[in-house]
Design a protein around this motif. Sequence first.
Motif, PDB file in Angstrom:
ATOM      1  N   GLU A 710       0.825  -1.198   0.000  1.00  0.00           N
ATOM      2  CA  GLU A 710       0.000   0.000   0.000  1.00  0.00           C
ATOM      3  C   GLU A 710       0.863   1.253   0.000  1.00  0.00           C
ATOM      4  O   GLU A 710       0.410   2.323  -0.382  1.00  0.00           O
ATOM      5  N   GLU A 890      -9.069   1.391 -11.709  1.00  0.00           N
ATOM      6  CA  GLU A 890      -9.247   2.544 -10.824  1.00  0.00           C
ATOM      7  C   GLU A 890      -8.432   2.419  -9.561  1.00  0.00           C
ATOM      8  O   GLU A 890      -8.031   3.406  -8.957  1.00  0.00           O
ATOM      9  N   ASP A 891      -8.291   1.179  -9.151  1.00  0.00           N
ATOM     10  CA  ASP A 891      -7.680   0.983  -7.842  1.00  0.00           C
ATOM     11  C   ASP A 891      -6.887  -0.315  -7.841  1.00  0.00           C
ATOM     12  O   ASP A 891      -7.283  -1.315  -8.451  1.00  0.00           O
ATOM     13  N   TYR A 892      -5.758  -0.312  -7.193  1.00  0.00           N
ATOM     14  CA  TYR A 892      -5.042  -1.526  -6.821  1.00  0.00           C
ATOM     15  C   TYR A 892      -4.117  -1.131  -5.681  1.00  0.00           C
ATOM     16  O   TYR A 892      -3.832   0.067  -5.494  1.00  0.00           O
ATOM     17  N   LEU A 893      -3.675  -2.076  -4.929  1.00  0.00           N
ATOM     18  CA  LEU A 893      -2.810  -1.759  -3.780  1.00  0.00           C
ATOM     19  C   LEU A 893      -1.534  -1.102  -4.287  1.00  0.00           C
ATOM     20  O   LEU A 893      -0.834  -1.655  -5.129  1.00  0.00           O
ATOM     21  N   LYS A 895      -1.536   1.913  -5.840  1.00  0.00           N
ATOM     22  CA  LYS A 895      -1.780   2.906  -6.873  1.00  0.00           C
ATOM     23  C   LYS A 895      -1.745   4.330  -6.305  1.00  0.00           C
ATOM     24  O   LYS A 895      -1.094   5.230  -6.837  1.00  0.00           O
ATOM     25  N   ARG A 896      -2.465   4.509  -5.207  1.00  0.00           N
ATOM     26  CA  ARG A 896      -2.520   5.859  -4.615  1.00  0.00           C
ATOM     27  C   ARG A 896      -1.121   6.305  -4.183  1.00  0.00           C
ATOM     28  O   ARG A 896      -0.724   7.457  -4.398  1.00  0.00           O
ATOM     29  N   ALA A 897      -0.362   5.378  -3.618  1.00  0.00           N
ATOM     30  CA  ALA A 897       0.972   5.729  -3.135  1.00  0.00           C
ATOM     31  C   ALA A 897       1.880   6.144  -4.284  1.00  0.00           C
ATOM     32  O   ALA A 897       2.711   7.047  -4.152  1.00  0.00           O
ATOM     33  N   GLN A 899       1.125   7.780  -6.743  1.00  0.00           N
ATOM     34  CA  GLN A 899       0.767   9.090  -7.271  1.00  0.00           C
ATOM     35  C   GLN A 899       1.438  10.217  -6.493  1.00  0.00           C
ATOM     36  O   GLN A 899       1.351  11.385  -6.872  1.00  0.00           O
TER      37      GLN A 899
END
Lengths: 1003, 188, 109
Positions: A710, A890-893, A895-897, A899
């Motif tokens: 994550e 849209e999402d995967y473990l 992905k947000r990090a 960015q």
Amino acid sequence: MSTRLQTGGRLIDRSHREGFSFNGKRLTGYAGDTLASALLANDQMLVGRSFKYHRPRGFVAAGGEEPNGLVNLGKGGQFEPNQRATTTELFDGLTAESQNHWPSLEFDIGAINAKFSRFLPAGFYYKMFIHPRPLWKHVYEPFIRNSAGLGKAPQDRDSDRYEHFYAFADLVIIGGGIAGLQAALTAGQAGAKVILMEQTAHWGGRAPVDGVTIDGAPADDWIAKTVTTLEGMENVTLRTRMMGAGVYDHGYVLGYERVADHCPGLGLPRHRLWRIRAKQIITATGAIERPLSFAGNDVPGVMLASAIRDYAVNWAVSPGDRTVVVTNNDDAYRTAICLKQAGLEVPVIIDARPEASGALPEAARALGIRVETGKGIAKVLGGKRVTGVALCAQAGEGAELEQVPCDAVAMSGGWSPVVHLWSHCGGKLNWDDAQAHFRPDANRAPTSHDGLPFVISAGSANGELHAAATLGDGDAAGKTAIRALGLSATAGGVAKAEAEAEEPMTPVWIMPQGAGVKLRSKMWLDYQNDVKVSDVQLAAQEGYESVEHAKRYTTLGMATDQGKLSNINGLAVLSQSLGADIPQVGTTTFRPPYTPISMGAIAGEARGEVFQPLRRTPIHEWNDANGADFEPVGQWRRPYTYLRNGENRADAVKREVLNTRNNLGLLDASTLGKLIVKGPDAGKFLDLLYTNMMSTLKPGRCRYGLMCSENGFLMDDGVVARIDDETFLCHTTTGGADHIFAHMEEWLQTEWWDMQVYVANATEQFAQIAVVGPNARKLLEKLGGMDVSAEALPFMAWADGELAGIKVRAYRISFSGELSYEIAVPASQGRAFWDACIAAGAEFGLMPYGTEALHVMRAEKGFIMIGDETDGTVIPQDLGLNWAISKKKEDYLGKRAQQRSHMTDPKRWKLVGLETVDGSVIPDGSYGVADGINANGQRNTQGRVTSTYYSPTLDRGIAMGLVLNGPDRMGEVVEFNKVDGTTVAAKIVDPVFYDKEGEKQNV
Amino acid sequence: MSDPVSALNRVTFDGFVKVEEMGPRGMITLRGDHALPEVKNAATGVAGVNFPGQRECRVVEERGLAWMSPDELLVMVPHGEADTAVASMESDLDGTHSLAVNVSDARAVFRIIGPGAREVLAKLCPVDLSPEAFVPGTIRRTRAAQVPVAFWMVEEDVFELVCFRSVAAYVFDLLKTAAIPGSEVGYF
Amino acid sequence: MLILTCPYCGVSGEETEFHAGGEAHLKRFGPGSSDADFESYLFHRENPKGVHFERWRHVSGCGKWFHAARCTTTLEVFGTYTAQTSEPPQSIKDAITAKRPGWTWRDFA
């Protein structure tokens, strides 16, 4: 001199002589002796030298609290230093040597330290050796190392066996004196499941030595009867030679059982560590007598008063022919009376109190013993042995009134309950002014998982020092335990113990009260670490006011006896120096173990073959028999390479790589993780776990996938196979198998619990054999059973079938870039399949290869490896793996990090290949050097090597690395550092060194 | 066709108890909601015993069922029948979210036989093995020294213990060491 | 060394059968979330001296994750409960209140 008395000795068996040796001298003792009592019987009072000043040291105590009588015990594989002679049971053939002296115990050159004692006070090490700084490495440290320590370090491997034992009980009672025995009786009769443990080999504690009567008869009678009763109760377990080492959270107790120390050579486990879970614990651990602080209280022959009578009564040993008793309480008079009744001389009892009018002093006077009140000892005469004492007024400054010749001094400063086990898990103490000691506060007992108290203190350990109260307190503790367990006490009386009434004691922390610094610098507190009253006062003066600081600054209480005789005396002196109350200053923290326990007991069975669980594949025995040079991969053992005919590793790896690329190689890949993921939501789930789109993978096909945490970093990779509509098989790295399985369960159970997915770990169900090289298909066709043609089984497909008559699943996946099949075989037939390959493959030039050849070949192809190209700070985008990151999801473990600005920074180092200009191999861990130096004076860097090998295929060194703007700098030369400080030039190239088009693997 | 072999090929040790590695044993991990009758029936159908309650283990020779978790069962059948049993359960459970995996070869099975068996296990496992606390019919998953294991009583004085295949040698060595004659504890 | 009771298989085992899994009831923030929320999700953790909620996995056992309510100073375990919930059940909250009236932890009380 110390001698054996003609009669008596309740613990010795005079019909059994035992021979032993001390410092090469052959001596004898009796069965039932400790090494200490046997040495004293042979007039061996001098038994060692203290740590710092190398002062002569003699026995002070008779039990586990002994600070001085430490010996190097045994020989060879049974040698152990720092063993207390007081707790070492004598056996025939015992060998012991005293410690910390050279050339001999009697003439020790280290004693020169004592001449400089004025210059070696507390804080000496810190102050002396800090400047000049450069002298530390070559002068101070070697000197300290040579003089450090007490015993000698063992040279041989411990030849004894040790084990653990898990036990569960309602009630554990620690201490087999009269309080503990009574508590066991009370609780046992109520039906509780009880374990009663006693650290010595005998039941009954102090009572028989102190002349206690129970129900009108000598204590020994009641003790024997009670032990017999308890032994007959099925719900009670009695163990001697078992020490309560520690009390831990939620009722966990360690019992340290010395099974065979007293009877070596029978092949028994030497020690057994009982790991007990108890609902309630009673600490009936007794009390320890305190020394008095007078000048020369460390001269051999000065002992605890109770110890002297222990030796006399238990072992018929008199430490001195003429013993002076010095005390601040009535109890010590028992020693005078006991010695006098044994026919020994007691020239005087020196009582610091203004009067001594109790029953015991009266009995002493009636025996004709001289009693002097209001007096103290100004100093002890003698160096290696007491020759006399000088009396003074206790209220004065130490002016000598008279000298009394003697060869032993029995001292008593009062008694401290053994509160260690009570305190280990948070039990609190109260200061009892009248008895001048800390005792357990029953209102602040340690609490367990339910928030309720689980430790009860009993007897002397609870501050109930007088026998009449001690036994009753054991019963009370038993009843408290029963209530807590929800049982009911049986009706019935409790025996009555009786002993002489005692008048109050008076605390005496320095003797005499007004002693000047000259005397105070000879008043010993800590006999092992040589800490004196003046040291503690110095610490207070220098600002080390907290008891924890004073302890560490002076090293008081930090020796192997853990301050059992010194802590209370020391903190009393500290309190006086600070003008504070003792309870205000408090104690240092009590930590397990209560007395030292062997490293072997802690390790238990975990040594040698079972030190750790080695994981072996189904092919292990073949590997072992065929030259495998094993390397650890986690707990697995995998062949690094297979050595033939006197090859070294490099030769073997080279041979394996060339043979696999040219002919045929066989690799045991059984350790890779195989996780089966099934359910209507399996695809959706895997889409969240991998950076790739897995749900679009078709049945029968494979896809290489990446998993990130994550926090965005690449953590595992592996090939995923679609088995059917709802079922996937995920391969992981070897190290990742258990971890990724746990990772999947974590997300399914704690976050996405509405998803319908089941996971099963099938890693060990299958052996997995990689058949690799231009002849791979030929081998499989020869084994026969399924269609392995390029049409039936193209690259990145899988198929179920049969080979060599064994059910298999074949995957067309390649980590080497060659034509490659990974064959999954049920583990029970893995070896059979391997054997079939070896036999059938000979004509195709088949050779097995190991992990290093595997790593070299994948590096030649520019394939990354988790753990080399990744280190927890690397993301797929750093490695040119953007193609594996789905833009549609849209999402995967992770992905947000990924960015975050740090992750999208163009200045992140990126993966490239590196070829040295001279063809050499860049060292592991090398950095690419950039211009200039940083604020620390280090050269700037612009990259680092992640994998580096000699490539047999290309006959030159190759490397992969992360370099600033790497992919945009193809052809540039960068310097990489070497261990000797020079650099090697390397050109930035494509990380795929060999067969860029992938022709060899796609056939 | 080759005969399947177990991890240690039926090795034995005689100490103060007897330790034997059992030959290949059929074991299937069945994931599925125990509340669903079709899951229960699929399992009892191949194992031939009643469905176990929490932590229960019902074994008759090589067949049986052991409760592993609210959605996991251990199904035991003779080794050679495991694949067919998986196929049969899959067919019974077609349309029901479930997973049946043959894990026979991923395990090693030992028997510990003799009056000292409780003590041997108590040296390795943090479990109350007293006769009052541990009786036939319960499966306990725990650790033996440094590896996860599961064990149950076949009958008084006979325990069966299961571990992962890769650590079979380690577990056998643990059991052997714990059973060395002379090291009886004398507690139970 | 703690004793924990797994709410799924009912075993009361010693701590070595379990693996600690950090703070309970974390709220996951993914793509589209603010930096502050995401940072909080990844890194910010409660560090109370007292009532705390944490995750555990029964690794040498049934393999299930569960939650535990525990006091970090006295190590009293108020209760263990299912992992499939984003907040402690009322029965757990009541058990805590009985021992520690007025307790708070994040937005639970």
